[in-house]
Design a protein around this motif. Sequence first.
Motif, PDB file in Angstrom:
ATOM      1  N   ASP A   1      14.490  -4.848  -6.251  1.00  0.00           N
ATOM      2  CA  ASP A   1      14.456  -4.615  -4.809  1.00  0.00           C
ATOM      3  C   ASP A   1      13.381  -3.595  -4.443  1.00  0.00           C
ATOM      4  O   ASP A   1      12.706  -3.719  -3.423  1.00  0.00           O
ATOM      5  CB  ASP A   1      15.824  -4.145  -4.306  1.00  0.00           C
ATOM      6  CG  ASP A   1      16.911  -5.173  -4.551  1.00  0.00           C
ATOM      7  OD1 ASP A   1      16.646  -6.374  -4.335  1.00  0.00           O
ATOM      8  OD2 ASP A   1      18.021  -4.776  -4.957  1.00  0.00           O
ATOM      9  N   VAL A   2      13.210  -2.593  -5.289  1.00  0.00           N
ATOM     10  CA  VAL A   2      12.153  -1.595  -5.076  1.00  0.00           C
ATOM     11  C   VAL A   2      10.789  -2.252  -5.227  1.00  0.00           C
ATOM     12  O   VAL A   2       9.888  -2.033  -4.419  1.00  0.00           O
ATOM     13  CB  VAL A   2      12.311  -0.401  -6.040  1.00  0.00           C
ATOM     14  CG1 VAL A   2      11.155   0.582  -5.871  1.00  0.00           C
ATOM     15  CG2 VAL A   2      13.643   0.302  -5.816  1.00  0.00           C
ATOM     16  N   VAL A   3      10.642  -3.086  -6.243  1.00  0.00           N
ATOM     17  CA  VAL A   3       9.367  -3.783  -6.462  1.00  0.00           C
ATOM     18  C   VAL A   3       9.041  -4.677  -5.273  1.00  0.00           C
ATOM     19  O   VAL A   3       7.899  -4.704  -4.799  1.00  0.00           O
ATOM     20  CB  VAL A   3       9.392  -4.596  -7.776  1.00  0.00           C
ATOM     21  CG1 VAL A   3       8.160  -5.473  -7.902  1.00  0.00           C
ATOM     22  CG2 VAL A   3       9.519  -3.661  -8.968  1.00  0.00           C
ATOM     23  N   ARG A   4      10.037  -5.394  -4.756  1.00  0.00           N
ATOM     24  CA  ARG A   4       9.802  -6.248  -3.577  1.00  0.00           C
ATOM     25  C   ARG A   4       9.341  -5.420  -2.381  1.00  0.00           C
ATOM     26  O   ARG A   4       8.445  -5.819  -1.642  1.00  0.00           O
ATOM     27  CB  ARG A   4      11.074  -7.026  -3.217  1.00  0.00           C
ATOM     28  CG  ARG A   4      11.166  -8.367  -3.884  1.00  0.00           C
ATOM     29  CD  ARG A   4      12.285  -9.208  -3.280  1.00  0.00           C
ATOM     30  NE  ARG A   4      13.602  -8.728  -3.654  1.00  0.00           N
ATOM     31  CZ  ARG A   4      14.192  -8.961  -4.823  1.00  0.00           C
ATOM     32  NH1 ARG A   4      13.568  -9.670  -5.740  1.00  0.00           N
ATOM     33  NH2 ARG A   4      15.390  -8.492  -5.071  1.00  0.00           N
ATOM     34  N   GLU A   5       9.939  -4.250  -2.191  1.00  0.00           N
ATOM     35  CA  GLU A   5       9.553  -3.389  -1.066  1.00  0.00           C
ATOM     36  C   GLU A   5       8.146  -2.839  -1.272  1.00  0.00           C
ATOM     37  O   GLU A   5       7.377  -2.712  -0.320  1.00  0.00           O
ATOM     38  CB  GLU A   5      10.565  -2.261  -0.910  1.00  0.00           C
ATOM     39  CG  GLU A   5      10.516  -1.593   0.432  1.00  0.00           C
ATOM     40  CD  GLU A   5      10.896  -2.509   1.585  1.00  0.00           C
ATOM     41  OE1 GLU A   5      10.296  -2.352   2.674  1.00  0.00           O
ATOM     42  OE2 GLU A   5      11.776  -3.378   1.431  1.00  0.00           O
ATOM     43  N   MET A   6       7.783  -2.529  -2.516  1.00  0.00           N
ATOM     44  CA  MET A   6       6.421  -2.067  -2.812  1.00  0.00           C
ATOM     45  C   MET A   6       5.413  -3.161  -2.474  1.00  0.00           C
ATOM     46  O   MET A   6       4.383  -2.903  -1.848  1.00  0.00           O
ATOM     47  CB  MET A   6       6.300  -1.674  -4.285  1.00  0.00           C
ATOM     48  CG  MET A   6       7.075  -0.435  -4.664  1.00  0.00           C
ATOM     49  SD  MET A   6       7.196  -0.171  -6.455  1.00  0.00           S
ATOM     50  CE  MET A   6       5.481   0.050  -6.898  1.00  0.00           C
ATOM     51  N   TYR A   7       5.718  -4.376  -2.908  1.00  0.00           N
ATOM     52  CA  TYR A   7       4.844  -5.514  -2.621  1.00  0.00           C
ATOM     53  C   TYR A   7       4.724  -5.722  -1.115  1.00  0.00           C
ATOM     54  O   TYR A   7       3.627  -5.949  -0.593  1.00  0.00           O
ATOM     55  CB  TYR A   7       5.394  -6.768  -3.305  1.00  0.00           C
ATOM     56  CG  TYR A   7       4.466  -7.953  -3.219  1.00  0.00           C
ATOM     57  CD1 TYR A   7       3.482  -8.151  -4.181  1.00  0.00           C
ATOM     58  CD2 TYR A   7       4.578  -8.879  -2.194  1.00  0.00           C
ATOM     59  CE1 TYR A   7       2.625  -9.243  -4.112  1.00  0.00           C
ATOM     60  CE2 TYR A   7       3.721  -9.973  -2.115  1.00  0.00           C
ATOM     61  CZ  TYR A   7       2.759 -10.146  -3.073  1.00  0.00           C
ATOM     62  OH  TYR A   7       1.911 -11.217  -3.004  1.00  0.00           O
ATOM     63  N   GLY A   8       5.850  -5.624  -0.408  1.00  0.00           N
ATOM     64  CA  GLY A   8       5.833  -5.792   1.050  1.00  0.00           C
ATOM     65  C   GLY A   8       4.981  -4.742   1.737  1.00  0.00           C
ATOM     66  O   GLY A   8       4.254  -5.039   2.695  1.00  0.00           O
ATOM     67  N   ALA A   9       5.070  -3.499   1.264  1.00  0.00           N
ATOM     68  CA  ALA A   9       4.255  -2.428   1.852  1.00  0.00           C
ATOM     69  C   ALA A   9       2.770  -2.699   1.625  1.00  0.00           C
ATOM     70  O   ALA A   9       1.947  -2.520   2.530  1.00  0.00           O
ATOM     71  CB  ALA A   9       4.649  -1.074   1.265  1.00  0.00           C
ATOM     72  N   LEU A  10       2.423  -3.146   0.422  1.00  0.00           N
ATOM     73  CA  LEU A  10       1.017  -3.435   0.148  1.00  0.00           C
ATOM     74  C   LEU A  10       0.534  -4.631   0.959  1.00  0.00           C
ATOM     75  O   LEU A  10      -0.582  -4.618   1.489  1.00  0.00           O
ATOM     76  CB  LEU A  10       0.788  -3.657  -1.344  1.00  0.00           C
ATOM     77  CG  LEU A  10      -0.664  -3.762  -1.785  1.00  0.00           C
ATOM     78  CD1 LEU A  10      -1.476  -2.549  -1.339  1.00  0.00           C
ATOM     79  CD2 LEU A  10      -0.742  -3.919  -3.297  1.00  0.00           C
TER      80      LEU A  10
END
Length: 100
Positions: free
Chosen positions: A61-70
């Motif tokens: 979930d953290v990785v998905r949010e990181m990807y979304g921010a980028l």
Amino acid sequence: MDRVRSKRTVTSRRSRVQRRGKVWGGIDLGGTKIEAVVIDGHGKPIGHARHPTPTQGEPEDVVREMYGALEEAVQTAGLHGGLRGARKHGARGAQGRGEG
């Protein structure tokens, strides 16, 4: 970077980036926020996004949010190709081995 931009500003920024070549993205993962930035070939920030760090769920979930921010930072930079061709540099795997 939350201010509204005109279509002309986005178009001119995209033209400058296309002339300069490569762009780079970076992510700052903290306990309360994830901040992503896109810079042009001269090191000038051209896109930015800030998301809250998920406090519940799985690491994915953290990785998905990181990807979304980028992805959002790429959009604010006026680059509509998304993260195509994105590569990771200096990333570490679970055992600390370099993967990128």
